[in-house]
Write an enzyme that holds these catalytic residues in place. Structure first.
Site, PDB file in Angstrom:
ATOM      1  N   GLU A   1       0.932  -1.138   0.010  1.00  7.92           N
ATOM      2  CA  GLU A   1       0.008  -0.077   0.043  1.00  7.92           C
ATOM      3  C   GLU A   1       0.836   1.045   0.002  1.00  7.92           C
ATOM      4  O   GLU A   1       0.684   2.201  -0.677  1.00  7.92           O
ATOM      5  CB  GLU A   1      -0.866   0.096   1.180  1.00  7.92           C
TER       6      GLU A   1
ATOM      7  N   ASP B   1      -9.783 -11.414   5.196  1.00  6.41           N
ATOM      8  CA  ASP B   1     -10.175 -12.947   5.650  1.00  6.41           C
ATOM      9  C   ASP B   1     -11.296 -12.897   6.725  1.00  6.41           C
ATOM     10  O   ASP B   1     -11.779 -11.669   7.032  1.00  6.41           O
ATOM     11  CB  ASP B   1      -8.699 -13.509   6.431  1.00  6.41           C
TER      12      ASP B   1
HETATM   13  N1  SAH Z   1       2.280 -11.430   6.395  1.00  6.14           N
HETATM   14  C1  SAH Z   1       1.959 -10.016   6.775  1.00  6.14           C
HETATM   15  C2  SAH Z   1       1.579  -9.827   8.042  1.00  6.14           C
HETATM   16  C3  SAH Z   1       0.356  -9.864   8.215  1.00  6.14           C
HETATM   17  S1  SAH Z   1      -0.226  -9.587  10.037  1.00  6.14           S
HETATM   18  C4  SAH Z   1       3.259  -9.266   6.320  1.00  6.14           C
HETATM   19  O1  SAH Z   1       4.428  -9.787   6.378  1.00  6.14           O
HETATM   20  O2  SAH Z   1       3.132  -8.111   6.324  1.00  6.14           O
HETATM   21  C5  SAH Z   1      -1.727  -8.853   9.478  1.00  6.14           C
HETATM   22  C6  SAH Z   1      -1.917  -7.384   9.066  1.00  6.14           C
HETATM   23  O3  SAH Z   1      -3.211  -7.306   8.647  1.00  6.14           O
HETATM   24  C7  SAH Z   1      -2.003  -6.627  10.258  1.00  6.14           C
HETATM   25  O4  SAH Z   1      -1.599  -5.364  10.268  1.00  6.14           O
HETATM   26  C8  SAH Z   1      -3.420  -6.577  11.121  1.00  6.14           C
HETATM   27  O5  SAH Z   1      -3.789  -5.341  11.359  1.00  6.14           O
HETATM   28  C9  SAH Z   1      -4.237  -6.860   9.720  1.00  6.14           C
HETATM   29  N2  SAH Z   1      -5.109  -8.095   9.883  1.00  6.14           N
HETATM   30  C10 SAH Z   1      -5.896  -8.865   8.548  1.00  6.14           C
HETATM   31  N3  SAH Z   1      -6.507  -9.801   9.094  1.00  6.14           N
HETATM   32  C11 SAH Z   1      -6.228  -9.961  10.327  1.00  6.14           C
HETATM   33  C12 SAH Z   1      -6.843 -10.920  11.295  1.00  6.14           C
HETATM   34  N4  SAH Z   1      -7.403 -11.821  10.959  1.00  6.14           N
HETATM   35  N5  SAH Z   1      -6.447 -10.747  12.524  1.00  6.14           N
HETATM   36  C13 SAH Z   1      -5.708  -9.671  13.016  1.00  6.14           C
HETATM   37  N6  SAH Z   1      -5.077  -8.905  12.093  1.00  6.14           N
HETATM   38  C14 SAH Z   1      -5.491  -8.967  11.045  1.00  6.14           C
END
Ligand code: SAH
Length: 250
Positions: A13, A217
């Site tokens: 982003e 998700d």
């Molecule tokens: N693999 C990713 C990290 C993902 S952590 C990377 O390396 O960049 C997930 C991110 O999306 C966090 O910023 C959180 O705010 C958001 N998020 C999306 N789905 C989520 C869920 N099921 N639970 C908690 N945070 C979630």
């Protein structure tokens, strides 16, 4: 001119927003690169929040103290909790809560001690403008997304929701945990890992705050499966389009 701070949780982003700023330059503070410049004629500072509440709070504090932002907008992804918060929908927060804050029995569960509250409201005018921009973008997903992504993620009629977002230092990726969260915070539409911390910092400083999250998700046993691809092909594109639409009309 008002300075607008934009925090993104995801690299993809941020890269897209930086690419849209013709005159950007980077300033490094607290190990973070802050991109300063203009976008659609507005003075903006954009930065990667990093993941989790502490990282997000540090980033927000730097944006306010060091870069004097007059408003702060967070964009990212979130897991859907409410039954109708489906993958590909967008949630604009009206308030945020830390689902992992629990100083009971000294304070009610979720209440942030010494703040006398568990919910941190977003700025109503800012949130309304962002929700309007999101509605415009989601009215025609094909203008922003590839046909393959629309088909694979079933993004035929995405919706914009406004309501409560829950934040905590956990990637919620089991159906059991998602159900437990829904029981303890029945109004929460979505769960993520940063927003409520930024909302608390913004309350401390009196800076208007808004948060826009694309549901990536369902915070269940499948939450991790297509996460990376969804961020790249859908969430990043929505964020760019929504912020762009909002700034053009502001
Ligand atoms: N693999 C990713 C990290 C993902 S952590 C990377 O390396 O960049 C997930 C991110 O999306 C966090 O910023 C959180 O705010 C958001 N998020 C999306 N789905 C989520 C869920 N099921 N639970 C908690 N945070 C979630």
């Amino acid at each position: 001119m008002a300075v607008i701070g934009i925090m993104s949780a995801m690299h993809e982003e941020l890269a897209a927003v930086l690419a849209a700023m013709p005159d950007k330059h980077l300033v490094r503070v607290a190990g973070r690169d802050f991109g300063l410049g203009h976008w659609h004629g507005h003075e903006v500072v954009v930065v990667l929040s990093r993941i989790g509440k502490v990282a997000a709070a540090t980033t927000a504090t730097a944006l306010i103290e060091r870069f004097k932002v007059d408003a702060l907008v967070f964009t990212g992804a979130a897991g859907g909790l409410a039954a109708d918060a489906q993958v590909g929908d967008v949630v604009v927060a009206s308030a945020l809560v830390q689902h992992d804050m629990d100083a009971s029995p000294l304070f009610p569960k979720h209440e942030v001690p010494l703040y006398g509250r568990s919910r941190f409201d977003t700025d109503a005018a800012l949130s309304k403008a962002l929700a309007a921009a999101a509605s415009q973008v989601l009215s025609d997903p094909a203008q922003h997304l590839g046909a393959q992504a629309i088909a694979d993620f079933h993004l035929l009629s995405p919706r914009v929701h406004q309501g409560l977002i829950a934040s905590g230092d956990r990637f919620v990726s089991t159906t059991a945990e998602s159900q437990a969260l829904q029981l303890s915070l029945p109004e929460a539409l979505a769960v993520e890992m940063e927003g409520a911390a930024v909302a608390q910092v913004c309350l401390d400083y009196g800076v208007p705050f808004a948060a826009v999250r694309t549901i990536s998700d369902r915070a269940d046993d499948e939450a991790h499966s297509d996460f990376g691809r969804f961020i790249r092909d859908v969430a990043s594109r929505y964020s760019l389009a929504i912020l762009s639409q909002w700034l053009m009309q502001r």
